[in-house]
Design an enzyme around this catalytic site. Structure first.
Site: not given
Ligand code: NAD
Length: 237
Positions: A89, A92, A107, A115, A134, A174-176, A218
């Site tokens: 998700q 980065d 995501h 574009c 573009c 590491g995900t809620s 983690a």
């Protein structure tokens, strides 16, 4: 062949200095989500949206992977007869920097823009603004950060569905368990027979759907788990 799916969220990047969405510090806290992560915001105040992602890109470009990312690299190179796919998700690029393989950014990615006129994706090095054109269709002001905004469809869902149906092991790091559809992936994997593992700092919202829970950083809990898997493999050879 065994198949492992690893779902990662903002928590895996926290120890690389990138604040999570719901933590009290960090960039996300200085902005309202509706001002920077909705199509309406992009239509009415594109430069505010660009400013936010330009800042985020600078921060993310400097960040380096941590031991949790490298534990995945180790598993992908040393676990025999096992395919490991990563559904992230995160926008980065820490999985890429750690040389992880088979990464699906549901995501989007901070180093791309899309574009809205021609649909082409372009790599982004520096800052972008609403005066940029573009490079494909040459229309100005239509380059949107290639990030899935609230209300937009996540990416690669067909592939994700297939991976979830086929995996023997589903691991969330590491995900809620709040943001859907990702929060529902564990249920799909479980219904298809996968064992489910959660590595998180605290209880996730969907915690009951996991067979095993490892609470803590983690970089420690998942690294240990990865090392144990390799020891187990060695002793069974
Ligand atoms: P979240 O912020 O909702 O939850 C993060 C979870 O990680 C929390 O449950 C927390 O307990 C856990 N956590 C924090 N530090 C940890 C550590 N060191 N080890 C293990 N667990 C730790 O994140 P989310 O569930 O990914 O959802 C937020 C959305 O915001 C995502 O869709 C994501 O796209 C976006 N986001 C991305 C980044 C990034 O790309 N690095 C950063 C912030 C937000």
């Amino acid at each position: 062949m065994k198949k492992i799916v690893i779902l990662t969220g903002a928590g895996i990047s926290a120890e690389s200095g990138l604040s999570t969405f719901r933590s009290a510090d960090g960039l996300w806290n200085n902005y309202k989500v509706e001002d920077v992560a909705t199509i309406e915001a992009f239509e009415y105040r594109p430069d505010m949206v660009h400013k936010f992602y330009n800042e985020l890109r600078h921060i993310m470009n400097k960040a380096q992977p941590n031991l949790a990312h490298y534990a995945i690299t180790m598993l992908q190179s040393e676990l025999l007869d096992t395919e490991i796919n990563i559904i992230t998700q995160n926008i980065d690029l820490l999985h890429e920097k750690a040389k992880n393989k088979n990464i699906y950014h549901i995501h989007g990615r901070i180093d791309e823009c899309i574009c809205l006129n021609c649909g082409q994706i372009t790599k982004v090095g520096g800052d972008i603004s609403s005066v940029n054109s573009c490079p494909h269709c040459e229309v100005m002001g239509m380059l949107k950060p290639n990030i899935v905004f609230f209300g937009e469809m996540p990416k690669c869902l067909n592939k994700v569905e297939k991976l979830l149906a086929e995996c023997n092991l589903f691991i969330a790091i590491g995900t809620s368990g709040v943001v859907y559809p990702a929060a529902g992936f564990v249920q799909i994997a479980k219904e298809n027979g996968a064992k489910t593992y959660l590595f998180n700092l605290d209880k996730a919202d969907n915690v009951d759907l996991f067979d095993y829970h490892f609470y803590g950083k983690a970089s420690e809990t998942f690294k240990q788990f990865a090392e144990d898997l390799l020891i187990e493999q060695e002793s069974s050879l």
